[in-house]
Write an enzyme that holds these catalytic residues in place. Structure first.
Site, PDB file in Angstrom:
ATOM      1  N   MET A 128     -11.286  -6.109   5.699  1.00 23.33           N
ATOM      2  CA  MET A 128     -10.511  -5.129   6.649  1.00 23.33           C
ATOM      3  C   MET A 128     -10.177  -5.652   7.973  1.00 23.33           C
ATOM      4  O   MET A 128     -10.893  -6.037   8.549  1.00 23.33           O
ATOM      5  CB  MET A 128     -11.133  -3.816   6.584  1.00 23.33           C
ATOM      6  CG  MET A 128     -11.438  -2.863   5.546  1.00 23.33           C
ATOM      7  SD  MET A 128     -10.064  -2.510   4.626  1.00 23.33           S
ATOM      8  CE  MET A 128      -9.061  -1.592   6.160  1.00 23.33           C
ATOM      9  N   GLY A 130      -0.464   1.731   9.702  1.00 22.96           N
ATOM     10  CA  GLY A 130       0.222   1.527  10.892  1.00 22.96           C
ATOM     11  C   GLY A 130      -0.761   1.002  12.264  1.00 22.96           C
ATOM     12  O   GLY A 130       0.211   1.032  13.315  1.00 22.96           O
ATOM     13  N   GLY A 177      -4.626  -4.138   6.376  1.00 22.56           N
ATOM     14  CA  GLY A 177      -4.422  -3.716   7.888  1.00 22.56           C
ATOM     15  C   GLY A 177      -3.615  -4.353   8.650  1.00 22.56           C
ATOM     16  O   GLY A 177      -3.919  -5.432   9.219  1.00 22.56           O
ATOM     17  N   SER A 200       0.636  -1.228   0.005  1.00 20.86           N
ATOM     18  CA  SER A 200      -0.077  -0.170  -0.024  1.00 20.86           C
ATOM     19  C   SER A 200       0.834   1.075   0.005  1.00 20.86           C
ATOM     20  O   SER A 200       1.670   1.508   1.102  1.00 20.86           O
ATOM     21  CB  SER A 200      -0.966  -0.123   1.157  1.00 20.86           C
ATOM     22  OG  SER A 200      -1.309   1.168   1.368  1.00 20.86           O
ATOM     23  N   HIS A 215      -1.457  -1.295  -4.163  1.00 20.73           N
ATOM     24  CA  HIS A 215      -2.610  -0.823  -3.419  1.00 20.73           C
ATOM     25  C   HIS A 215      -2.707   0.461  -3.182  1.00 20.73           C
ATOM     26  O   HIS A 215      -1.893   1.204  -2.725  1.00 20.73           O
ATOM     27  CB  HIS A 215      -2.788  -1.553  -2.126  1.00 20.73           C
ATOM     28  CG  HIS A 215      -3.865  -1.624  -1.254  1.00 20.73           C
ATOM     29  ND1 HIS A 215      -5.036  -2.467  -1.716  1.00 20.73           N
ATOM     30  CD2 HIS A 215      -4.287  -0.854  -0.451  1.00 20.73           C
ATOM     31  CE1 HIS A 215      -5.955  -2.097  -0.850  1.00 20.73           C
ATOM     32  NE2 HIS A 215      -5.543  -0.958   0.080  1.00 20.73           N
TER      33      HIS A 215
HETATM   34  C1  DX5 Z   1      -6.205   1.459   5.852  1.00 26.49           C
HETATM   35  C2  DX5 Z   1      -5.663   1.153   4.396  1.00 26.49           C
HETATM   36  C3  DX5 Z   1      -4.664   0.289   4.423  1.00 26.49           C
HETATM   37  C4  DX5 Z   1      -3.170   0.708   5.057  1.00 26.49           C
HETATM   38  C5  DX5 Z   1      -2.706  -0.543   5.457  1.00 26.49           C
HETATM   39  O1  DX5 Z   1      -7.347   2.052   5.946  1.00 26.49           O
HETATM   40  O2  DX5 Z   1      -6.644   0.857   3.694  1.00 26.49           O
HETATM   41  O3  DX5 Z   1      -4.562  -0.118   2.951  1.00 26.49           O
HETATM   42  O4  DX5 Z   1      -2.321   1.323   3.880  1.00 26.49           O
HETATM   43  O5  DX5 Z   1      -1.550  -0.001   6.103  1.00 26.49           O
HETATM   44  P1  DX5 Z   1      -0.613  -1.013   7.357  1.00 26.49           P
HETATM   45  O6  DX5 Z   1      -0.273  -2.089   6.434  1.00 26.49           O
HETATM   46  O7  DX5 Z   1       0.481   0.051   7.585  1.00 26.49           O
HETATM   47  O8  DX5 Z   1      -1.700  -1.365   8.297  1.00 26.49           O
HETATM   48 ZN    ZN Z   2      -6.491  -0.212   1.921  1.00 24.15          ZN
END
Ligand code: DX5
Ligand code: ZN
Length: 227
Positions: free
Chosen positions: A135, A143, A174, A8, A31
């Protein structure tokens, strides 16, 4: 069953995005988190940014729309050439119609479920989607910590996908790290979004390799403990 690792770019350096894309060449898709400051409290970027990413990215784009009114905006991302466009179940009352219009434009259609959203109503609609995104944090910020409480939804989805024989990707997003990816893979995920654990690593390519390896060795149904 193939696994996919989708970094992402929410965790990337926005000012140097083109070189950041170069650091994740060994991944599967990029992503891209679209946040509108309404559906989620945070704000990122929109269609103009995605049109430009589409021109420079060596990898196909996996668009995650955390926005209200996806009927209005989602088709534009498909028209821009995104490989997949995922909208939130909580943001629409017509998920099937929207998925059909995305597919008609030529994108893969995805539906995303927040941690508190029940998967049951969508199990019988699986043929309408190419991807279901479970999710594993509350959407809005990178983070955060992985919520293991969401794993039963993946087990249900994997069982339904196996029963129907459909090729629907099951994505988690996530808090995915080299540790939590094993839990998600065992529960049935095959497509893994990782922001901070990839871009925060000293060597993103090595981290992508590690995530790939851990997902493969903990594949659902491969003699691993299932939830
Ligand atoms: C959160 C996003 C994720 C985010 C994940 O709402 O949809 O795609 O970038 O980030 P990490 O991997 O740091 O949890
Ligand atoms: Zn996402």
């Amino acid at each position: 069953m193939a696994n996919r690792i989708n970094p992402s770019i929410l965790a990337a350096d926005f000012v140097n995005i083109e070189s950041e894309l170069g650091r994740i060449r060994s991944a599967d898709l990029v992503h891209v988190d679209i946040m509108d400051n309404h559906f989620v409290p945070n704000l990122t970027f929109g269609l103009g940014m995605v049109e430009r990413l589409q021109q420079v990215s060596p990898l196909p784009l996996d668009i995650h729309l955390m926005i209200d009114d996806p009927e209005r905006w989602a088709p534009g991302y498909a028209e821009a050439g995104a490989y997949s466009v995922t909208f939130h179940a909580e943001a629409t009352t017509e998920p099937v119609a929207l998925a059909r219009s995305l597919r008609q434009i030529g994108a893969r259609a995805g539906i995303a479920l927040k941690p508190g959203t029940d998967v049951a109503p969508y199990l019988e609609l699986l043929s309408e989607f190419d991807q279901v995104l479970v999710m594993t944090v509350e959407p809005g910020f990178g983070g955060q910590s992985f919520m293991e409480s969401t794993m039963p939804k993946l087990v249900q989805l994997r069982t339904a996908v196996q029963k129907t024989g459909l090729d629907v990707w099951l994505q988690v997003d996530g808090g995915i790290t080299a540790q939590t990816i094993e839990i998600a893979a065992m529960a049935g995920a095959d497509t893994f979004v990782a922001g901070s654990s990839v871009f925060g690593a000293e060597n993103p390519a090595a981290q992508i390799g590690l995530l790939r390896e851990r997902a493969a060795s903990h594949r659902h149904g491969a003699g691993n403990l299932e939830l």
